[in-house]
Each structure stands twice: as structure tokens, then as C-alpha cells.
Design an enzyme around this catalytic site. Structure first.
Site, PDB file in Angstrom:
ATOM      1  N   ASP A 128       4.193  33.662  30.059  1.00 31.74           N
ATOM      2  CA  ASP A 128       5.605  33.541  30.403  1.00 31.74           C
ATOM      3  C   ASP A 128       5.761  32.869  31.773  1.00 31.74           C
ATOM      4  OD1 ASP A 128       8.527  34.248  30.258  1.00 31.74           O
ATOM      5  OD2 ASP A 128       7.970  35.577  31.906  1.00 31.74           O
ATOM      6  N   SER A 129       4.949  33.283  32.705  1.00 32.49           N
ATOM      7  CA  SER A 129       5.041  32.740  34.065  1.00 32.49           C
ATOM      8  C   SER A 129       4.588  31.295  34.147  1.00 32.49           C
ATOM      9  CB  SER A 129       4.204  33.592  35.030  1.00 32.49           C
ATOM     10  OG  SER A 129       4.733  34.879  35.119  1.00 32.49           O
TER      11      SER A 129
END
Length: 151
Positions: A38-39
Site C-alpha cells: 500500500d505504501s
């Protein structure tokens, strides 16, 4: 591993300066892979947007949010799925099928699960040092999404 996680300057600096140990992404749970995926996906998309030119941050954030939201990730992985290797498909499916203890805020359950699979794949490719493949998939998916005129 395609190349070591510490082979490029940024990642090398992160690992060396923080004295981090290397991890084997095959030994991590799919939700842990999605957590880092996600990051890294968010960072790549925001980098893409920032390089388009100087504009108001709220406009940049709106564009980034439309690209990184679960619904968009679900569409992108749907397009990319036929292009995945067996290993990549397996990672995606492990992430998609993982039992998450959080719920989708603004997405259907199916989009949320597919997005989790996409993020797990991005996390896996990042931690395995397969940056070229990771960015190739992101670019292909982004081109597909932008071609549809969604952003």
C-alpha cells in the site's frame, strides 16, 4: 531474487542507515505484504503526480486518491491479471483471499479484497527487489486507467 533489496541507492540508504535486516517476502503473511505494498504503491503514484508539474496540493491529493482507492486498484488488477506470472498470480490470490480484520470504508468487499491482493503483490515485488517488474505493472495499470479517462 531479481536483485538485492539493497542494490539501488534509496533502498540501500534505507536498509544501511537504519541497520535493517533483509527479509524474505515469501515468509511474510499476505497482509504484511499488502501493508508495505500500500505504501510503495502510494509513493509511486504520488511521485508520478508530483512530476507532472507544480499545482495545488489538494488537486494532487484528489488525483492520487482516485488512483490509489480500492475500486481503482481492483480495476487495474483485473486488467493486469492475464499478464501475471504464476508466482505473481499466487501472491495476488493469497492477498485477495487473506482474512482481513479491517473493512472497506468506501469500497465493495470484492473491490477491497482484490485491492488487498494487488497491494500484496506490490509489497512482494518491492521486498523481493523486483522494482522493474513492480513499476512495469504499475505503469501498465496506470496507462490503462488513464486511457479510460477516469482521472
Amino acid at each position: 531474487m531479481e536483485k538485492s533489496i539493497i542494490s539501488d541507492n534509496l533502498t540501500k540508504d534505507i536498509w544501511e542507515k537504519l541497520d535493517l535486516k533483509e527479509v524474505n517476502p515469501k515468509q511474510l503473511s499476505p497482509l504484511v505484504l499488502a501493508y508495505i505494498g500500500d505504501s510503495i504503491y502510494d509513493l509511486v503514484i504520488k511521485t508520478y503526480i508530483v512530476t507532472e508539474g507544480n499545482t495545488q496540493v489538494n488537486k494532487m491529493n484528489k488525483k492520487a486518491s482516485s488512483i490509489v482507492k480500492a475500486e481503482t486498484q481492483s480495476r487495474i488488477i483485473g486488467f493486469l491479471e492475464p499478464m501475471l506470472s504464476e508466482e505473481e498470480e499466487s501472491i495476488y490470490k493469497r492477498g485477495r483471499n487473506a482474512k482481513s480484520y479491517t473493512s472497506a470504508k468506501n469500497a465493495s468487499i470484492s473491490d477491497y479484497r482484490r485491492a488487498t491482493g494487488f497491494e500484496a503483490l506490490m509489497g512482494y515485488l518491492y521486498l523481493d527487489g523486483k522494482y522493474n517488474r513492480m513499476t512495469e505493472l504499475i505503469k501498465t495499470g496506470l496507462d490503462f486507467y488513464l486511457e479510460k479517462g477516469e482521472v
